[in-house]
Write an enzyme that holds these catalytic residues in place. Structure first.
Site, PDB file in Angstrom:
ATOM      1  N   ASP A   1      -4.638   0.726   3.645  1.00  0.00           N
ATOM      2  CA  ASP A   1      -4.393   0.433   2.225  1.00  0.00           C
ATOM      3  C   ASP A   1      -3.882  -1.005   2.113  1.00  0.00           C
ATOM      4  OD1 ASP A   1      -3.565   2.430  -0.478  1.00  0.00           O
ATOM      5  OD2 ASP A   1      -2.977   0.317  -0.424  1.00  0.00           O
ATOM      6  N   ILE A   2      -4.449  -1.755   1.175  1.00  0.00           N
ATOM      7  CA  ILE A   2      -4.134  -3.177   1.034  1.00  0.00           C
ATOM      8  C   ILE A   2      -2.734  -3.400   0.449  1.00  0.00           C
ATOM      9  CG2 ILE A   2      -5.045  -3.685  -1.278  1.00  0.00           C
ATOM     10  CD1 ILE A   2      -5.778  -5.657   1.963  1.00  0.00           C
TER      11      ILE A   2
ATOM     12  N   GLU B   1      -5.982   5.243  -9.719  1.00  0.00           N
ATOM     13  CA  GLU B   1      -6.376   3.827  -9.734  1.00  0.00           C
ATOM     14  C   GLU B   1      -7.850   3.653  -9.357  1.00  0.00           C
ATOM     15  OE1 GLU B   1      -3.826   1.317  -7.285  1.00  0.00           O
ATOM     16  OE2 GLU B   1      -5.403  -0.202  -7.182  1.00  0.00           O
TER      17      GLU B   1
ATOM     18  N   HIS C   1     -10.039   9.619  -2.162  1.00  0.00           N
ATOM     19  CA  HIS C   1      -9.364   9.030  -0.998  1.00  0.00           C
ATOM     20  C   HIS C   1      -8.106   9.827  -0.693  1.00  0.00           C
ATOM     21  CE1 HIS C   1      -8.198   6.873  -4.660  1.00  0.00           C
ATOM     22  NE2 HIS C   1      -6.995   6.726  -4.145  1.00  0.00           N
TER      23      HIS C   1
ATOM     24  N   HIS D   1      -4.569   9.640   1.031  1.00  0.00           N
ATOM     25  CA  HIS D   1      -3.549   8.704   1.518  1.00  0.00           C
ATOM     26  C   HIS D   1      -2.852   9.333   2.722  1.00  0.00           C
ATOM     27  CE1 HIS D   1      -3.158   6.054  -2.159  1.00  0.00           C
ATOM     28  NE2 HIS D   1      -3.602   7.127  -2.779  1.00  0.00           N
TER      29      HIS D   1
HETATM   30  P1  5GP Z   1      -4.799   5.856  -6.261  1.00  0.00           P
HETATM   31  O1  5GP Z   1      -6.184   5.725  -6.860  1.00  0.00           O
HETATM   32  O2  5GP Z   1      -4.689   7.008  -5.315  1.00  0.00           O
HETATM   33  O3  5GP Z   1      -3.730   5.867  -7.316  1.00  0.00           O
HETATM   34  O4  5GP Z   1      -4.514   4.549  -5.410  1.00  0.00           O
HETATM   35  C1  5GP Z   1      -5.512   3.720  -4.900  1.00  0.00           C
HETATM   36  C2  5GP Z   1      -5.038   3.030  -3.631  1.00  0.00           C
HETATM   37  O5  5GP Z   1      -6.068   2.155  -3.199  1.00  0.00           O
HETATM   38  C3  5GP Z   1      -3.770   2.181  -3.812  1.00  0.00           C
HETATM   39  O6  5GP Z   1      -2.802   2.571  -2.854  1.00  0.00           O
HETATM   40  C4  5GP Z   1      -4.258   0.748  -3.587  1.00  0.00           C
HETATM   41  O7  5GP Z   1      -3.315  -0.066  -2.928  1.00  0.00           O
HETATM   42  C5  5GP Z   1      -5.521   0.946  -2.756  1.00  0.00           C
HETATM   43  N1  5GP Z   1      -6.530  -0.091  -2.987  1.00  0.00           N
HETATM   44  C6  5GP Z   1      -6.995  -0.506  -4.184  1.00  0.00           C
HETATM   45  N2  5GP Z   1      -7.937  -1.459  -4.033  1.00  0.00           N
HETATM   46  C7  5GP Z   1      -8.059  -1.638  -2.691  1.00  0.00           C
HETATM   47  C8  5GP Z   1      -8.881  -2.500  -1.900  1.00  0.00           C
HETATM   48  O8  5GP Z   1      -9.691  -3.291  -2.389  1.00  0.00           O
HETATM   49  N3  5GP Z   1      -8.745  -2.413  -0.552  1.00  0.00           N
HETATM   50  C9  5GP Z   1      -7.850  -1.547   0.033  1.00  0.00           C
HETATM   51  N4  5GP Z   1      -7.801  -1.552   1.366  1.00  0.00           N
HETATM   52  N5  5GP Z   1      -7.069  -0.727  -0.681  1.00  0.00           N
HETATM   53  C10 5GP Z   1      -7.168  -0.771  -2.031  1.00  0.00           C
END
Ligand code: 5GP
Length: 129
Positions: free
Chosen positions: A29-30, A88, A93, A95
């Protein structure tokens, strides 16, 4: 439109990959909650995890378990936490987060790593797969 994660799968967007097979990809995760925070995704783009075909869902859990074990062998932590959110990025995905305390699961406290640290960490987890 393709999700940002589909762009990672195709190589359009770079990522620190830790594991891959024909169906799934794991990458760091970035914006990690903690060092070693990894995302496991299906290559087939589906928005919500419980909309996945049952077989694919179970295979994703199997893949995530293997990745979690490799993270735990690599990053000092009490255990690996697992969460599915997806608010987001609308591409399934899982985690996987190395935990020291509950704050690591709150998606509020974040840690930063340099490109060199990300790269070394991804390679170390790969070696422990
Ligand atoms: P969620 O959708 O579960 O709320 O979170 C999405 C996750 O994806 C976040 O923890 C965010 O940091 C990660 N994320 C978003 N865009 C990117 C990206 O371009 N590259 C990576 N490696 N992680 C990402």
């Amino acid at each position: 439109m393709s999700s940002i994660f589909t762009k990672i799968i195709s190589g359009e967007i770079p990522a620190y990959k830790v594991a891959e097979d024909d169906q799934f990809l794991a990458f760091l995760d970035i914006n990690p909650n903690a060092k070693g925070h990894t995302l496991c995704i299906p290559k087939k783009e589906v928005n919500k995890i419980f909309d996945m075909e049952e077989d694919n869902y179970l295979e994703l859990m199997k893949f995530s378990r293997k990745v979690a074990q490799a993270i735990e062998r690599t990053v000092p932590c009490k255990r690996i936490g697992m969460a599915v959110v997806g608010l987001e990025v609308p591409h399934v995905h899982v985690h996987l987060i190395p935990l020291q305390d509950m704050e690591d699961m709150r998606f509020v406290r974040k840690t930063t790593l340099s490109e060199i640290e990300f790269d070394a960490l991804a390679k170390a987890i790969q070696k422990n797969m």
